[in-house]
Design an enzyme around this catalytic site. Sequence first.
Site, PDB file in Angstrom:
ATOM      1  N   ARG A 128     -14.642  -6.490   0.031  1.00  0.00           N
ATOM      2  CA  ARG A 128     -13.943  -6.219   1.296  1.00  0.00           C
ATOM      3  C   ARG A 128     -13.297  -4.831   1.231  1.00  0.00           C
ATOM      4  O   ARG A 128     -12.694  -4.459   0.245  1.00  0.00           O
ATOM      5  CB  ARG A 128     -12.874  -7.283   1.532  1.00  0.00           C
ATOM      6  CG  ARG A 128     -12.012  -7.075   2.785  1.00  0.00           C
ATOM      7  CD  ARG A 128     -10.723  -6.341   2.461  1.00  0.00           C
ATOM      8  NE  ARG A 128      -9.802  -6.315   3.596  1.00  0.00           N
ATOM      9  CZ  ARG A 128      -8.696  -5.580   3.645  1.00  0.00           C
ATOM     10  NH1 ARG A 128      -8.360  -4.810   2.617  1.00  0.00           N
ATOM     11  NH2 ARG A 128      -7.908  -5.597   4.695  1.00  0.00           N
TER      12      ARG A 128
ATOM     13  N   GLY B  59     -10.687  -2.285   3.412  1.00  0.00           N
ATOM     14  CA  GLY B  59      -9.723  -2.262   4.515  1.00  0.00           C
ATOM     15  C   GLY B  59      -9.686  -0.913   5.209  1.00  0.00           C
ATOM     16  O   GLY B  59     -10.618  -0.104   5.119  1.00  0.00           O
TER      17      GLY B  59
ATOM     18  N   THR C 131       0.848  -1.195   0.000  1.00  0.00           N
ATOM     19  CA  THR C 131       0.000   0.000   0.000  1.00  0.00           C
ATOM     20  C   THR C 131       0.883   1.243   0.000  1.00  0.00           C
ATOM     21  O   THR C 131       2.001   1.202   0.507  1.00  0.00           O
ATOM     22  CB  THR C 131      -0.860  -0.010   1.279  1.00  0.00           C
ATOM     23  OG1 THR C 131      -1.841  -1.032   1.135  1.00  0.00           O
ATOM     24  CG2 THR C 131      -1.534   1.313   1.563  1.00  0.00           C
TER      25      THR C 131
HETATM   26  N1  ASP Z   1      -3.942  -1.839   4.919  1.00  0.00           N
HETATM   27  C1  ASP Z   1      -4.261  -2.346   3.611  1.00  0.00           C
HETATM   28  C2  ASP Z   1      -5.568  -3.066   3.675  1.00  0.00           C
HETATM   29  O1  ASP Z   1      -5.787  -3.798   4.598  1.00  0.00           O
HETATM   30  C3  ASP Z   1      -3.226  -3.242   3.064  1.00  0.00           C
HETATM   31  C4  ASP Z   1      -1.834  -2.674   3.075  1.00  0.00           C
HETATM   32  O2  ASP Z   1      -1.508  -1.821   3.868  1.00  0.00           O
HETATM   33  O3  ASP Z   1      -1.032  -3.086   2.249  1.00  0.00           O
HETATM   34  O4  ASP Z   1      -6.339  -2.950   2.756  1.00  0.00           O
END
Ligand code: ASP
Length: 328
Positions: free
Chosen positions: A219, A221, A191
């Site tokens: 989903r 996040g 991310t």
């Molecule tokens: N925090 C992000 C999510 O859960 C994933 C990530 O940080 O790479 O969607």
Amino acid sequence: MGKYGLVLHGGAGAILRHEMTPDLDAAFRQKLSEAVNAGHTIIEQGGAALDAVTASIIILEDSPLFNAGKGAVLNAAGVCELDASIMNGRTLEAGAVAGLHHIKNPIHLARDVMEKSAHIMMAGSGAEKFAEGLGYDLMPESYFQTDFRRAQLLRAKELENVGAGATTSTGRVTFSTIDDNALIAQFKWGTVGCVALDQAGNLAAGTSTGGMTNKKFGRIGDSPIIGAGTYADNATCAVSATGWGEFFIRASVARDIAARMEYQGKGVVEAAAAALAKVREMGGSGGVIAIDAQGQISMEFNSPGMYRACQLAGQTARVALYGDETRR
Ligand code: ASP
């Protein structure tokens, strides 16, 4: 010299020196440098933190190296589903988008939601319709997909099948049927996020992601959730998080860091460490970047590594990937 600066991350996870090739190591460092320079130049020339954050994140979204925009991870249906958010620390205005399939730069649309709609968060086809109305080109889904992410999805599905029916180590059923930690450890999240303090003393934060490999379609996040993955308030700090999103939502990580500063008088380094310690206690992992109104920064993580870079007023840029490199 006035205090200003910019920090960014390109995701946390199992980023290990011995697993990295010299070419890949160099490619990550080059792209992180390019992004930090672009944002820092904007604030160095007197531009706004919000513009610097947007510019840096767009560079990372356009790079297939990171899990955002082009090169985002694939969901269980084999397509990219993109989330992003942005926050203005001066006004506490915020914008977020989730579940996008066709928007090249989700951070740009999050900013338009903040500045050009009456809402904070828009999702899916409605968000894309809003974008179309603003003149955005809708990209084909194939633009975002890479062979590397296809291979990652296949591996995730194999692992899922290995342990079908097993109880997870956290005692609950999640998107994976095998032990969560075993699956999560396989992947580097990637991310992207950026926080900045400009010369006018304004803070801004933004985060953009494809979420987690093999996530169930629909989903969402922490990244597009204000207070979980992103937060900015001139009174305290600007934060962008990366990691296992379900935990970051439950711990309200980004706002928790600002709240520890606001209510307990903690410094940004201590506040970030405490918020991440709570995530760890709950069973999650990941990292955060933060900058406060005085230009103090934190690049803290409890995973093996985190792609990260920072540049502060009058200093050269610092770029790091692994756990044994700088966190300040
Ligand atoms: N925090 C992000 C999510 O859960 C994933 C990530 O940080 O790479 O969607």
